[in-house]
Design an enzyme around this catalytic site. Structure first.
Site, PDB file in Angstrom:
ATOM      1  N   GLY A  29       8.640  35.391 -23.426  1.00  0.00           N
ATOM      2  CA  GLY A  29       8.228  36.683 -23.994  1.00  0.00           C
ATOM      3  C   GLY A  29       7.470  36.510 -25.297  1.00  0.00           C
ATOM      4  O   GLY A  29       7.294  35.396 -25.792  1.00  0.00           O
ATOM      5  N   GLU A 103      16.190  32.630 -17.148  1.00  0.00           N
ATOM      6  CA  GLU A 103      16.820  32.892 -18.449  1.00  0.00           C
ATOM      7  C   GLU A 103      18.344  32.916 -18.306  1.00  0.00           C
ATOM      8  O   GLU A 103      19.068  32.402 -19.168  1.00  0.00           O
ATOM      9  CB  GLU A 103      16.318  34.225 -19.012  1.00  0.00           C
ATOM     10  CG  GLU A 103      14.847  34.169 -19.421  1.00  0.00           C
ATOM     11  CD  GLU A 103      14.244  35.503 -19.800  1.00  0.00           C
ATOM     12  OE1 GLU A 103      13.154  35.498 -20.394  1.00  0.00           O
ATOM     13  OE2 GLU A 103      14.831  36.551 -19.498  1.00  0.00           O
TER      14      GLU A 103
END
Ligand code: 5RP
Length: 227
Positions: A29, A103
């Site tokens: 991100g 993740e």
């Protein structure tokens, strides 16, 4: 300060959690991109990284930072990642960038999870951000119906495949009052790879970047050290 300046500030603050001579878990991100850029300044102190997305791996390599396959690594003492929403008890919604499954694997492996966010991500209750659910393609309609049964409005992320070749349903309208329970319930639907609630394994440290500096929240009982 702009949101990007806040992200950069909090990303740089996370460097104090990097353990020398170890492999660092790196999420995905825009906030993590600032962390990667900051990590480059101390790359000589770490053994390398494992990355939660191909995009992060590429950025790390561009900085000359080694990226390992997770299977080649014995331990990941610290994992640094962002979030789309986070509560004061360090539960999160993640997956806005679509990397939620990798993740979640890194979060499970890591000794400590350090979450880095600008202050706008702090919420009293998770669910205003649409909950990403990674789905095996043939189960798209089934999982969609299961989400509607749970009063959510699932929207297929258009023209998108995860790094694992799957689809994402962004599920609107959920008030996630019991994050660990809903995380487990949704993961139990056949065809769901994982969902974006990170509560059963939440963060250990939350660094929140605001105009007045970086606020640190620790999980109750967290005994990790900083440099
Ligand atoms: C990607 C994620 C990111 O951590 C989350 O979307 C936050 O991203 P950003 O730092 O760009 O706001 O979960 O799957």
């Amino acid at each position: 300060m702009t949101q990007d300046e806040l992200k950069k500030r909090v990303a740089e603050a996370a460097l104090q959690y990097v353990v020398d001579n170890t492999v660092i878990g790196v999420g995905s991100g825009s906030t993590v991109n600032f962390f990667i850029d900051a990590l480059a300044s101390i790359k000589g102190r770490i053994e390398g990284t494992v990355a939660a997305s191909e995009a992060s791996a590429e950025r790390l390599r561009k900085h000359g930072i080694r990226v390992f396959d997770l299977n080649a690594v014995a331990e990941v003492p610290v994992y640094v990642d962002g979030a789309d929403e986070v509560t004061e008890n360090l539960h999160m919604v993640k997956g806005g960038g679509g990397a939620l499954t990798r993740e979640k694997i890194l979060a499970a492996v890591a000794g400590s999870f350090v979450c880095i966010c600008d202050a706008s991500k702090l919420v009293p209750v998770l669910g205003r951000f649409p909950l990403p659910v990674e789905v095996i393609p043939m189960a798209r309609s089934h999982v969609g119906r299961e989400m509607v049964r749970r009063k959510a409005q699932p929207v297929l992320r258009e023209n998108y495949r995860t790094d694992n070749g799957n689809l994402i349903l962004d599920c609107w309208g959920l008030a996630i009052v019991d994050p660990p329970a809903l995380e487990a319930e949704l993961n139990d639907i056949a065809g769901v790879v994982t969902n974006g609630i990170f509560a059963r394994r939440g963060a250990d440290v939350l660094l929140l970047g605001g105009d007045n500096g970086v606020r640190t929240l620790l999980k109750e009982g967290f005994r990790g050290s900083i440099r």
